[in-house]
Design a protein around this motif. Structure first.
Motif, PDB file in Angstrom:
ATOM      1  N   THR A 158      -1.123  -7.913  12.485  1.00 53.48           N
ATOM      2  CA  THR A 158       0.364  -7.567  11.993  1.00 53.48           C
ATOM      3  C   THR A 158       1.236  -8.664  12.035  1.00 53.48           C
ATOM      4  O   THR A 158       1.380  -9.844  12.826  1.00 53.48           O
TER       5      THR A 158
ATOM      6  N   LYS B   2       1.578   2.698   9.665  1.00 56.20           N
ATOM      7  CA  LYS B   2       0.643   1.807   8.953  1.00 56.20           C
ATOM      8  C   LYS B   2       1.627   0.635   8.266  1.00 56.20           C
ATOM      9  O   LYS B   2       2.151   1.123   7.301  1.00 56.20           O
TER      10      LYS B   2
ATOM     11  N   ASN C 153       3.370   2.335  17.299  1.00 51.91           N
ATOM     12  CA  ASN C 153       2.752   1.608  16.138  1.00 51.91           C
ATOM     13  C   ASN C 153       1.567   2.347  15.957  1.00 51.91           C
ATOM     14  O   ASN C 153       1.176   2.186  14.739  1.00 51.91           O
ATOM     15  N   LYS C 154       0.826   2.910  16.811  1.00 51.53           N
ATOM     16  CA  LYS C 154      -0.381   3.430  16.253  1.00 51.53           C
ATOM     17  C   LYS C 154      -0.257   4.774  15.312  1.00 51.53           C
ATOM     18  O   LYS C 154      -1.272   5.061  14.818  1.00 51.53           O
TER      19      LYS C 154
ATOM     20  N   GLY D 199       6.164   0.718   8.507  1.00 52.98           N
ATOM     21  CA  GLY D 199       4.863   0.576   9.180  1.00 52.98           C
ATOM     22  C   GLY D 199       4.998  -0.028  10.506  1.00 52.98           C
ATOM     23  O   GLY D 199       3.878  -0.075  11.266  1.00 52.98           O
TER      24      GLY D 199
ATOM     25  N   THR E 193       0.454  -6.505   2.897  1.00 51.71           N
ATOM     26  CA  THR E 193      -0.730  -7.334   3.529  1.00 51.71           C
ATOM     27  C   THR E 193      -0.347  -8.797   2.668  1.00 51.71           C
ATOM     28  O   THR E 193      -0.449  -8.600   1.465  1.00 51.71           O
TER      29      THR E 193
ATOM     30  N   HIS F 270       2.070   7.749   4.056  1.00 46.33           N
ATOM     31  CA  HIS F 270       1.680   8.205   5.822  1.00 46.33           C
ATOM     32  C   HIS F 270       2.851   7.917   6.589  1.00 46.33           C
ATOM     33  O   HIS F 270       2.905   8.869   7.393  1.00 46.33           O
ATOM     34  N   ASN F 271       3.556   6.960   6.635  1.00 44.59           N
ATOM     35  CA  ASN F 271       4.790   6.551   7.347  1.00 44.59           C
ATOM     36  C   ASN F 271       5.870   7.670   7.290  1.00 44.59           C
ATOM     37  O   ASN F 271       6.501   8.254   8.315  1.00 44.59           O
TER      38      ASN F 271
ATOM     39  N   ASP G 158       0.592  -1.409   0.152  1.00 43.15           N
ATOM     40  CA  ASP G 158       0.047   0.054  -0.204  1.00 43.15           C
ATOM     41  C   ASP G 158       0.944   1.179   0.023  1.00 43.15           C
ATOM     42  O   ASP G 158       1.449   1.483   1.060  1.00 43.15           O
TER      43      ASP G 158
ATOM     44  N   PRO H 261      -2.525  -4.911   8.112  1.00 45.47           N
ATOM     45  CA  PRO H 261      -2.639  -3.723   9.044  1.00 45.47           C
ATOM     46  C   PRO H 261      -3.179  -4.275  10.382  1.00 45.47           C
ATOM     47  O   PRO H 261      -2.937  -3.641  11.394  1.00 45.47           O
ATOM     48  N   ASN H 262      -4.220  -5.086  10.135  1.00 56.41           N
ATOM     49  CA  ASN H 262      -4.746  -5.689  11.403  1.00 56.41           C
ATOM     50  C   ASN H 262      -4.242  -6.663  12.212  1.00 56.41           C
ATOM     51  O   ASN H 262      -3.767  -6.729  13.141  1.00 56.41           O
TER      52      ASN H 262
ATOM     53  N   ALA I 117       0.020   3.800   2.522  1.00 58.59           N
ATOM     54  CA  ALA I 117       0.516   3.528   3.745  1.00 58.59           C
ATOM     55  C   ALA I 117       2.003   4.067   3.961  1.00 58.59           C
ATOM     56  O   ALA I 117       2.382   4.608   4.945  1.00 58.59           O
TER      57      ALA I 117
END
Length: 369
Positions: free
Chosen positions: A339, A241, A237-238, A229, A245, A18-19, A12, A336-337, A15
Protein backbone atom coordinates in the motif's frame (compact mmCIF):
# COMPACT_ATOMS: atom_id res chain seq x y z
CA UNK A 1 -5.40 -7.16 -15.78
CA UNK A 2 -2.75 -6.61 -18.47
CA UNK A 3 0.82 -6.06 -17.35
CA UNK A 4 2.13 -2.51 -17.46
CA UNK A 5 4.28 -1.50 -20.41
CA UNK A 6 4.99 2.00 -19.10
CA UNK A 7 4.57 4.05 -15.94
CA UNK A 8 0.87 4.41 -15.18
CA UNK A 9 -1.61 4.87 -12.35
CA UNK A 10 -4.32 2.25 -12.60
CA UNK A 11 -7.56 3.40 -10.94
CA UNK A 12 -10.10 0.77 -9.93
CA UNK A 13 -13.69 2.08 -10.04
CA UNK A 14 -14.98 -1.12 -8.44
CA UNK A 15 -12.81 -0.34 -5.42
CA UNK A 16 -14.14 3.22 -5.38
CA UNK A 17 -17.73 1.94 -5.31
CA UNK A 18 -16.82 -0.52 -2.55
CA UNK A 19 -15.39 2.31 -0.42
CA UNK A 20 -18.37 4.57 -1.07
CA UNK A 21 -20.83 1.81 -0.23
CA UNK A 22 -18.97 1.01 2.99
CA UNK A 23 -18.94 4.64 4.12
CA UNK A 24 -22.62 5.01 3.27
CA UNK A 25 -23.37 1.90 5.30
CA UNK A 26 -22.06 3.70 8.38
CA UNK A 27 -24.58 6.55 7.98
CA UNK A 28 -28.25 7.03 8.64
CA UNK A 29 -30.30 7.01 5.45
CA UNK A 30 -31.04 10.73 5.71
CA UNK A 31 -27.41 11.83 6.19
CA UNK A 32 -26.02 13.47 3.06
CA UNK A 33 -22.63 12.53 1.63
CA UNK A 34 -20.06 15.08 0.45
CA UNK A 35 -17.26 13.58 -1.66
CA UNK A 36 -13.98 15.47 -1.35
CA UNK A 37 -12.29 15.50 -4.76
CA UNK A 38 -9.70 18.22 -4.23
CA UNK A 39 -6.09 17.78 -5.39
CA UNK A 40 -7.10 15.80 -8.51
CA UNK A 41 -9.27 13.55 -6.32
CA UNK A 42 -6.33 12.77 -4.06
CA UNK A 43 -3.96 12.25 -6.96
CA UNK A 44 -6.22 10.24 -9.24
CA UNK A 45 -8.47 12.19 -11.64
CA UNK A 46 -11.08 14.56 -10.19
CA UNK A 47 -13.30 14.75 -13.27
CA UNK A 48 -13.50 10.99 -13.85
CA UNK A 49 -13.95 10.25 -10.14
CA UNK A 50 -16.62 12.94 -9.65
CA UNK A 51 -18.59 11.85 -12.71
CA UNK A 52 -18.58 8.27 -11.45
CA UNK A 53 -19.64 9.32 -7.94
CA UNK A 54 -22.34 11.58 -9.37
CA UNK A 55 -23.87 8.46 -10.95
CA UNK A 56 -23.83 6.88 -7.48
CA UNK A 57 -25.92 9.84 -6.30
CA UNK A 58 -23.41 11.63 -4.10
CA UNK A 59 -25.23 14.75 -2.87
CA UNK A 60 -22.29 17.17 -2.71
CA UNK A 61 -18.71 17.61 -3.84
CA UNK A 62 -15.88 19.57 -2.22
CA UNK A 63 -12.75 21.05 -3.76
CA UNK A 64 -10.05 23.27 -2.31
CA UNK A 65 -9.89 26.04 -4.92
CA UNK A 66 -12.19 27.70 -7.43
CA UNK A 67 -10.38 26.46 -10.54
CA UNK A 68 -10.89 22.87 -9.35
CA UNK A 69 -14.62 23.48 -9.20
CA UNK A 70 -14.62 25.06 -12.66
CA UNK A 71 -12.95 21.94 -14.05
CA UNK A 72 -15.69 19.79 -12.55
CA UNK A 73 -18.41 21.97 -14.05
CA UNK A 74 -16.71 21.79 -17.46
CA UNK A 75 -16.62 18.00 -17.07
CA UNK A 76 -20.37 17.78 -16.53
CA UNK A 77 -20.74 17.85 -12.75
CA UNK A 78 -24.12 19.33 -11.89
CA UNK A 79 -24.31 18.57 -8.15
CA UNK A 80 -23.47 21.34 -5.65
CA UNK A 81 -19.75 21.98 -5.19
CA UNK A 82 -18.31 23.50 -2.00
CA UNK A 83 -15.06 25.44 -2.46
CA UNK A 84 -13.21 25.01 0.81
CA UNK A 85 -10.62 27.77 0.42
CA UNK A 86 -11.80 30.34 -2.11
CA UNK A 87 -9.89 33.53 -2.82
CA UNK A 88 -11.68 36.85 -3.31
CA UNK A 89 -10.00 37.36 -6.69
CA UNK A 90 -12.02 34.41 -8.02
CA UNK A 91 -15.47 35.24 -6.62
CA UNK A 92 -17.00 36.29 -9.94
CA UNK A 93 -15.74 33.09 -11.60
CA UNK A 94 -17.13 31.14 -8.66
CA UNK A 95 -20.57 32.71 -9.10
CA UNK A 96 -20.49 32.28 -12.90
CA UNK A 97 -19.98 28.54 -12.34
CA UNK A 98 -22.54 28.15 -9.54
CA UNK A 99 -19.90 27.10 -7.00
CA UNK A 100 -20.53 27.55 -3.29
CA UNK A 101 -17.88 29.30 -1.16
CA UNK A 102 -16.69 28.55 2.33
CA UNK A 103 -16.65 31.91 4.16
CA UNK A 104 -14.35 31.68 7.16
CA UNK A 105 -13.67 35.21 8.46
CA UNK A 106 -15.18 38.70 8.44
CA UNK A 107 -13.06 39.94 5.54
CA UNK A 108 -13.93 37.09 3.16
CA UNK A 109 -17.59 37.25 4.22
CA UNK A 110 -17.91 40.94 3.40
CA UNK A 111 -15.93 40.61 0.19
CA UNK A 112 -18.26 37.89 -1.03
CA UNK A 113 -21.40 39.81 -0.07
CA UNK A 114 -20.08 42.79 -2.04
CA UNK A 115 -19.40 40.71 -5.16
CA UNK A 116 -22.68 38.79 -4.91
CA UNK A 117 -24.59 42.05 -4.53
CA UNK A 118 -22.79 43.59 -7.52
CA UNK A 119 -23.72 40.47 -9.53
CA UNK A 120 -27.39 40.91 -8.51
CA UNK A 121 -27.47 37.63 -6.63
CA UNK A 122 -30.28 36.77 -4.21
CA UNK A 123 -29.92 34.05 -1.57
CA UNK A 124 -26.66 32.78 -3.06
CA UNK A 125 -25.71 29.63 -1.11
CA UNK A 126 -22.65 29.98 1.11
CA UNK A 127 -21.09 27.81 3.77
CA UNK A 128 -19.81 29.17 7.08
CA UNK A 129 -16.85 27.49 8.72
CA UNK A 130 -16.14 27.68 12.44
CA UNK A 131 -12.82 26.95 14.07
CA UNK A 132 -13.40 24.49 16.91
CA UNK A 133 -9.79 23.56 17.57
CA UNK A 134 -7.91 22.82 14.36
CA UNK A 135 -6.84 26.48 14.27
CA UNK A 136 -6.53 26.63 10.50
CA UNK A 137 -9.56 28.42 9.02
CA UNK A 138 -12.85 29.52 10.54
CA UNK A 139 -14.84 32.01 12.55
CA UNK A 140 -14.61 31.75 16.33
CA UNK A 141 -17.50 31.03 18.67
CA UNK A 142 -17.44 34.69 19.74
CA UNK A 143 -18.23 35.72 16.14
CA UNK A 144 -21.74 34.25 16.12
CA UNK A 145 -23.56 37.52 16.87
CA UNK A 146 -21.52 39.50 14.32
CA UNK A 147 -21.95 36.80 11.70
CA UNK A 148 -25.71 36.39 12.10
CA UNK A 149 -26.24 40.16 12.15
CA UNK A 150 -24.19 40.60 8.96
CA UNK A 151 -25.98 37.80 7.14
CA UNK A 152 -29.42 39.11 8.09
CA UNK A 153 -28.59 42.56 6.73
CA UNK A 154 -28.27 41.28 3.15
CA UNK A 155 -30.44 39.35 0.73
CA UNK A 156 -27.45 38.49 -1.46
CA UNK A 157 -26.56 35.29 0.42
CA UNK A 158 -28.13 32.50 2.40
CA UNK A 159 -26.29 30.11 4.70
CA UNK A 160 -26.48 26.65 3.15
CA UNK A 161 -24.36 24.96 5.80
CA UNK A 162 -22.41 25.50 8.99
CA UNK A 163 -19.39 23.28 9.40
CA UNK A 164 -16.11 22.66 11.16
CA UNK A 165 -13.18 20.25 10.87
CA UNK A 166 -12.02 17.67 13.40
CA UNK A 167 -8.32 17.86 14.24
CA UNK A 168 -7.60 14.31 15.40
CA UNK A 169 -10.63 12.12 14.72
CA UNK A 170 -8.40 9.18 13.72
CA UNK A 171 -6.54 9.22 17.06
CA UNK A 172 -8.62 7.68 19.84
CA UNK A 173 -6.04 8.92 22.34
CA UNK A 174 -7.41 12.36 21.50
CA UNK A 175 -11.04 11.37 22.03
CA UNK A 176 -11.61 13.94 24.76
CA UNK A 177 -10.34 16.73 22.50
CA UNK A 178 -12.56 15.53 19.65
CA UNK A 179 -15.63 15.30 21.85
CA UNK A 180 -14.95 18.85 23.04
CA UNK A 181 -14.79 19.97 19.40
CA UNK A 182 -18.12 18.31 18.69
CA UNK A 183 -19.73 19.86 21.78
CA UNK A 184 -18.42 23.30 20.81
CA UNK A 185 -19.77 22.88 17.29
CA UNK A 186 -23.20 21.96 18.67
CA UNK A 187 -23.25 25.13 20.78
CA UNK A 188 -22.29 27.26 17.80
CA UNK A 189 -24.83 25.59 15.54
CA UNK A 190 -27.62 26.08 18.07
CA UNK A 191 -26.76 29.75 18.56
CA UNK A 192 -26.50 30.67 14.90
CA UNK A 193 -29.58 28.66 13.90
CA UNK A 194 -31.66 30.56 16.46
CA UNK A 195 -30.23 33.88 15.28
CA UNK A 196 -30.86 33.17 11.58
CA UNK A 197 -34.36 31.73 12.10
CA UNK A 198 -33.64 28.89 9.68
CA UNK A 199 -31.58 25.72 9.90
CA UNK A 200 -28.56 25.28 7.63
CA UNK A 201 -27.03 21.85 7.08
CA UNK A 202 -24.53 20.86 9.77
CA UNK A 203 -21.37 18.86 9.10
CA UNK A 204 -18.14 18.22 10.98
CA UNK A 205 -17.10 14.62 10.23
CA UNK A 206 -14.26 13.69 7.90
CA UNK A 207 -13.51 10.04 7.06
CA UNK A 208 -12.28 9.15 10.55
CA UNK A 209 -15.11 11.14 12.06
CA UNK A 210 -17.58 9.03 10.06
CA UNK A 211 -15.96 5.86 11.37
CA UNK A 212 -15.34 6.83 14.99
CA UNK A 213 -18.01 9.40 15.92
CA UNK A 214 -21.43 8.34 14.57
CA UNK A 215 -23.12 10.71 17.03
CA UNK A 216 -21.59 13.61 15.12
CA UNK A 217 -22.77 12.74 11.60
CA UNK A 218 -25.41 15.48 11.78
CA UNK A 219 -26.96 16.38 8.38
CA UNK A 220 -23.96 15.62 6.17
CA UNK A 221 -20.49 14.08 6.29
CA UNK A 222 -17.38 14.71 4.21
CA UNK A 223 -15.09 11.94 3.01
CA UNK A 224 -11.84 12.21 1.13
CA UNK A 225 -9.22 9.61 2.01
CA UNK A 226 -11.79 6.90 2.73
CA UNK A 227 -13.14 7.05 -0.80
CA UNK A 228 -9.64 6.41 -2.10
CA UNK A 229 -9.10 3.36 0.09
CA UNK A 230 -7.67 4.29 3.48
CA UNK A 231 -9.36 4.14 6.88
CA UNK A 232 -6.55 5.75 8.92
CA UNK A 233 -6.12 2.69 11.15
CA UNK A 234 -5.15 -0.94 10.71
CA UNK A 235 -8.60 -2.02 11.86
CA UNK A 236 -10.51 0.25 9.47
CA UNK A 237 -8.13 -0.28 6.54
CA UNK A 238 -9.48 -3.85 6.29
CA UNK A 239 -12.84 -2.41 5.24
CA UNK A 240 -11.40 -0.32 2.39
CA UNK A 241 -9.78 -1.02 -0.96
CA UNK A 242 -7.10 1.36 -2.28
CA UNK A 243 -8.29 2.51 -5.70
CA UNK A 244 -4.87 3.33 -7.14
CA UNK A 245 -2.07 1.04 -8.26
CA UNK A 246 1.07 2.82 -9.42
CA UNK A 247 2.95 0.63 -11.89
CA UNK A 248 6.09 0.93 -13.95
CA UNK A 249 8.57 -1.40 -15.67
CA UNK A 250 12.24 -2.35 -15.62
CA UNK A 251 14.08 -0.41 -18.33
CA UNK A 252 17.54 -1.84 -17.75
CA UNK A 253 19.38 -4.22 -15.44
CA UNK A 254 23.02 -3.62 -14.50
CA UNK A 255 25.62 -5.71 -12.72
CA UNK A 256 27.39 -3.34 -10.33
CA UNK A 257 30.87 -4.35 -9.20
CA UNK A 258 32.06 -4.10 -5.60
CA UNK A 259 33.09 -0.53 -4.80
CA UNK A 260 31.16 1.03 -7.67
CA UNK A 261 28.51 3.69 -7.06
CA UNK A 262 24.94 4.12 -8.27
CA UNK A 263 23.31 7.38 -9.29
CA UNK A 264 23.84 11.06 -8.56
CA UNK A 265 26.36 12.14 -5.93
CA UNK A 266 27.49 8.53 -5.62
CA UNK A 267 24.89 8.23 -2.87
CA UNK A 268 25.13 4.43 -2.85
CA UNK A 269 28.37 2.47 -3.06
CA UNK A 270 28.34 -1.31 -3.20
CA UNK A 271 30.20 -3.51 -0.73
CA UNK A 272 29.69 -6.56 -2.97
CA UNK A 273 28.62 -7.38 -6.51
CA UNK A 274 24.90 -6.56 -6.96
CA UNK A 275 22.26 -6.28 -9.68
CA UNK A 276 20.39 -3.03 -10.08
CA UNK A 277 17.26 -2.27 -12.10
CA UNK A 278 16.52 1.17 -13.53
CA UNK A 279 12.84 2.22 -13.60
CA UNK A 280 11.23 5.07 -15.59
CA UNK A 281 9.76 6.95 -12.61
CA UNK A 282 11.27 9.62 -10.39
CA UNK A 283 10.68 12.69 -8.27
CA UNK A 284 9.01 14.49 -11.19
CA UNK A 285 6.40 11.74 -11.02
CA UNK A 286 5.83 12.07 -7.28
CA UNK A 287 8.40 9.65 -5.84
CA UNK A 288 10.32 12.22 -3.80
CA UNK A 289 13.98 12.18 -2.91
CA UNK A 290 13.04 11.24 0.66
CA UNK A 291 12.47 7.71 -0.64
CA UNK A 292 16.07 7.32 -1.73
CA UNK A 293 19.04 5.70 -0.03
CA UNK A 294 17.22 2.52 0.87
CA UNK A 295 14.23 4.10 2.61
CA UNK A 296 11.69 3.21 -0.05
CA UNK A 297 11.10 0.12 -2.10
CA UNK A 298 9.08 -1.25 -4.99
CA UNK A 299 7.63 -4.71 -5.60
CA UNK A 300 9.03 -6.86 -8.41
CA UNK A 301 7.69 -10.38 -8.83
CA UNK A 302 6.24 -10.25 -5.30
CA UNK A 303 9.53 -9.24 -3.69
CA UNK A 304 10.69 -5.95 -2.22
CA UNK A 305 13.41 -4.15 -4.18
CA UNK A 306 14.95 -1.33 -2.10
CA UNK A 307 15.69 1.99 -3.79
CA UNK A 308 19.42 2.57 -4.30
CA UNK A 309 21.00 5.99 -3.87
CA UNK A 310 19.21 9.21 -4.73
CA UNK A 311 15.90 9.31 -6.59
CA UNK A 312 16.45 11.01 -9.97
CA UNK A 313 13.97 13.31 -11.69
CA UNK A 314 12.78 10.64 -14.13
CA UNK A 315 14.30 7.40 -12.82
CA UNK A 316 15.01 5.33 -9.76
CA UNK A 317 17.41 2.46 -9.36
CA UNK A 318 16.51 -0.51 -7.17
CA UNK A 319 18.35 -3.54 -5.84
CA UNK A 320 17.25 -6.74 -7.61
CA UNK A 321 20.22 -8.92 -6.62
CA UNK A 322 18.03 -11.63 -5.14
CA UNK A 323 15.04 -11.21 -7.45
CA UNK A 324 14.47 -13.27 -10.57
CA UNK A 325 13.52 -10.55 -13.08
CA UNK A 326 14.14 -9.28 -16.59
CA UNK A 327 14.09 -6.02 -18.48
CA UNK A 328 10.46 -5.19 -19.30
CA UNK A 329 9.05 -6.84 -16.19
CA UNK A 330 6.21 -5.03 -14.37
CA UNK A 331 6.98 -3.16 -11.15
CA UNK A 332 4.44 -2.20 -8.46
CA UNK A 333 5.25 1.01 -6.61
CA UNK A 334 2.09 0.83 -4.51
CA UNK A 335 -1.32 -0.80 -4.75
CA UNK A 336 -3.90 -2.79 -2.78
CA UNK A 337 -1.29 -5.15 -1.28
CA UNK A 338 1.90 -3.08 -1.11
CA UNK A 339 0.00 0.00 0.00
CA UNK A 340 0.83 3.67 -0.39
CA UNK A 341 0.49 3.90 3.37
CA UNK A 342 3.23 1.32 3.92
CA UNK A 343 5.54 2.97 1.40
CA UNK A 344 4.93 6.42 2.89
CA UNK A 345 5.84 5.14 6.35
CA UNK A 346 9.35 4.27 5.11
CA UNK A 347 9.93 8.00 4.57
CA UNK A 348 8.15 9.09 7.76
CA UNK A 349 5.20 10.59 5.93
CA UNK A 350 1.56 9.67 5.20
CA UNK A 351 -0.38 8.13 2.34
CA UNK A 352 -2.07 11.49 1.63
CA UNK A 353 1.22 13.10 0.64
CA UNK A 354 2.32 10.22 -1.54
CA UNK A 355 -0.89 9.71 -3.51
CA UNK A 356 -1.68 13.40 -4.00
CA UNK A 357 1.85 13.97 -5.28
CA UNK A 358 1.61 11.64 -8.27
CA UNK A 359 2.38 13.85 -11.26
CA UNK A 360 -0.17 14.59 -13.92
CA UNK A 361 2.34 13.37 -16.51
CA UNK A 362 1.75 9.83 -15.24
CA UNK A 363 -0.83 8.15 -17.45
CA UNK A 364 -4.15 7.28 -15.78
CA UNK A 365 -5.90 4.04 -16.70
CA UNK A 366 -9.41 3.34 -15.39
CA UNK A 367 -10.50 -0.24 -14.79
CA UNK A 368 -13.71 -1.80 -13.46
CA UNK A 369 -17.36 -0.89 -14.00
Amino acid sequence: MPKAQETLLEIDLNALKHNFDHLKSRLNSNTKFMAVVKAFAYGSDACEIANYLQKLEVEYFAVAFVHEGVQLRNAGITKPILVLHPQAANFKILIDNCLEPNLYNAKILNQFIAVASAENQTNYPVHIKFNTGLNRLGFSETDVDYLSTTVKKTTAITVKSIFSHLAASEDLNEKEFTLNQIAKFKRIADSITKALNYKPLLHICNTSGILNYPEAHFDMVRSGIGLYGFGNSAKENKNFKPIGTLKTIISQIHTIQKGDSVGYNRAYTTDSVIKSATLPIGHADGIGRQYGKGKGYVIINNQKAPILGNVCMDMIMVNVTDIDCEEGDEVIVFGPNATAEALAETANTISYELITGISQRVKRLFVGQ
